[in-house]
Every structure is written in structure tokens, then in C-alpha cells.
Scaffold this active site. Sequence first.
Site, PDB file in Angstrom:
ATOM      1  N   GLU A 259       0.854  -1.188   0.000  1.00 23.84           N
ATOM      2  CA  GLU A 259       0.000   0.000   0.000  1.00 23.84           C
ATOM      3  C   GLU A 259       0.892   1.241   0.000  1.00 23.84           C
ATOM      4  O   GLU A 259       1.994   1.242   0.545  1.00 23.84           O
ATOM      5  CB  GLU A 259      -0.877  -0.021   1.257  1.00 23.84           C
ATOM      6  CG  GLU A 259      -1.888   1.112   1.341  1.00 23.84           C
ATOM      7  CD  GLU A 259      -2.752   1.028   2.595  1.00 23.84           C
ATOM      8  OE1 GLU A 259      -3.921   1.442   2.535  1.00 23.84           O
ATOM      9  OE2 GLU A 259      -2.263   0.539   3.646  1.00 23.84           O
TER      10      GLU A 259
ATOM     11  N   LYS B 267     -10.380   0.177  -2.174  1.00 21.22           N
ATOM     12  CA  LYS B 267     -10.388  -0.267  -0.779  1.00 21.22           C
ATOM     13  C   LYS B 267     -11.735   0.003  -0.108  1.00 21.22           C
ATOM     14  O   LYS B 267     -12.218   1.146  -0.077  1.00 21.22           O
ATOM     15  CB  LYS B 267      -9.261   0.449  -0.028  1.00 21.22           C
ATOM     16  CG  LYS B 267      -9.053   0.021   1.412  1.00 21.22           C
ATOM     17  CD  LYS B 267      -7.871   0.797   2.009  1.00 21.22           C
ATOM     18  CE  LYS B 267      -7.575   0.401   3.445  1.00 21.22           C
ATOM     19  NZ  LYS B 267      -6.426   1.183   3.981  1.00 21.22           N
TER      20      LYS B 267
ATOM     21  N   CYS C 288      -4.822  -3.716   3.180  1.00 20.36           N
ATOM     22  CA  CYS C 288      -4.513  -3.326   4.557  1.00 20.36           C
ATOM     23  C   CYS C 288      -5.657  -3.558   5.547  1.00 20.36           C
ATOM     24  O   CYS C 288      -5.871  -4.683   5.982  1.00 20.36           O
ATOM     25  CB  CYS C 288      -4.054  -1.865   4.577  1.00 20.36           C
ATOM     26  SG  CYS C 288      -3.116  -1.401   6.067  1.00 20.36           S
TER      27      CYS C 288
END
Length: 299
Positions: free
Chosen positions: A49, A122, A168
Site C-alpha cells: 500500500e 479499498k 490493509c
Amino acid sequence: MHDQTNIPQFTTAAIQMNSQQDIDSNLANIKAAIIDAKSQGAELVVVPENCCSMGQQFSTAERFDALSTTMAEYARTHGVYLLAGSLPCPYRPDGMVVPDGRLRQVSQLFAPDGTRVARYDKIHLFTATVADKQGSYNEAATFEPGTQTVVAPLESGDAVYQLGMMVCFDLRFPALAQRLRQAGADILSAPSAFTYLTGQAHWSLLLQARALDSQCMVIGAAQGGDHAYKDGNTRQTWGHTAITAFDGSVIASHDSSELNLSTTSDIDKGYAVVMASLDKQAQVQGRQKLPIFDCHRLA
């Protein structure tokens, strides 16, 4: 022991970085890492990321298209699938500008011919109070959450593997990993930049837990070390890049926040490479022996 002579395996590489705010320097490290991983047989390379810059989200977002083109060229030049961690993007997948002055955090998969195979925005945005110098994190102040899960094909010879895409904080949500498995995923990608403290507490556990939840290989490519911001602040990330098998076992890992562990090497690389292969037959057999998705009653 069964004969694995003719069983195809798909070789992956997870890259650990210590991205700063010099985009060109970060790109040079990404390129070098791809070359290194390719030389070790990698067919899929996953970078972390915020691979092109830690912080400076809005100025980096202005270069989203150009940076994506560079990533595509790296994939094409070196003949690998490249999972380009995440880049801040000013527009949604349909091309509409993100409202309210926010961005999307976008992970992209590029094929060995340079075409973009998939874009994942995301879904889960980091919100936490942490006992570090920053204290509180609210990713939603900068980013709009994505709304679509993404599973994308990876072709290798006559075989096709399916990649479920995460980023993440997504790792904290088992329902996403389970949904990706239900959509056919063999592998989950998790480019990340865990804080030092949250990573120390949970990173390895989360990689293993999501592997067990989904019975997929999980590739955790992480940022690690100190990141100097132009406002004078420093952010610490946990690193410890690792690749976990479908049964929760750690296949390979870089067991440090720092990149260069050797005291004898004269070369300080701007990255670390973690290599592992997906044994699809072992994974299929493991799923057959423990058919949790045939038993699931709540999803």
C-alpha cells in the site's frame, strides 16, 4: 507422500518497502524489486500500500494516470503480473470524480502484456486510536470507501488462478475474505502499511486468520520502518512481509520492520523480497478434507 512431479505451482513475490515521499526514488525501488523477483521465478509481484508515496495523497493522486501507466510498463517489460499496491485516485471506477474533495485508495493488477486486469477500491478505511506519535487515524477524512469486491484471473501456462483483492485494513474483516473465496479466489492480495503498534499486535495473526477463513494463500506485502513526512512528523510501519498458506501456516516471511538484515552485505537494497509458490493441488485437497464452505450457515 503423493507425487508432485507434474503439479503446476504458481510462484509469487511479496515486496517490503520503506516508501518515502520521493516518488521517483520509490519507483526505482519498485522496478528493482520486480527485476529481482522475476530473476527468482516470480509470476506475480505484489508491492505494498502507498507504494509510490507515504503521505502526500492529493499530490500523488494528481499523477494517478501517469503512475498507473508506469506500473503497466513495468509489468510488460518484465513479463510479470504486478499487483500495484495502492495509489490514491481522484475518480471512481466509472470515471466520476470522487465528491466532497476525497479520493479512492486503489489497488490495480497489471498483466504481463501491460494491460490492466482489475481495479479494486479499498472498502474498509482505517479508523483507530493508537498509542503512537500520530495518535488517531481516520482514513475516511481523505478517502471514500469502495463498494465492489474484485476477483481477477491470473493465467500461467494452461492454468488459471483467481486473485481476490484486499488492502490493509480489509484484513480485519473476515466476511470480505470469505466472500472472495465464494467468488472463486485461490489467492488473496493484501498490500498494507500497518502502523508499528497495530502490526506488532495483529499483523501475523490477521494474515493467518484470513487464510484460515478463506482457505486461500494470503500475500501480505508491507511497508516497514520510519517514514519522514515533509511536515516534520515521522510515521512508523511494522513491515514483516509474509505469505501464508491456505492452512494458516506461514510459508515465507521477512521477520523485521527494517529492510536490510545482513551485516555482511555491501548493498543496501530499497526493498526486501519474500517468495512463495501456491501448491494448488495441496490447497484443493485441504479444502476437500475440511469443507468449511459446505458447512457455512451465516454467509
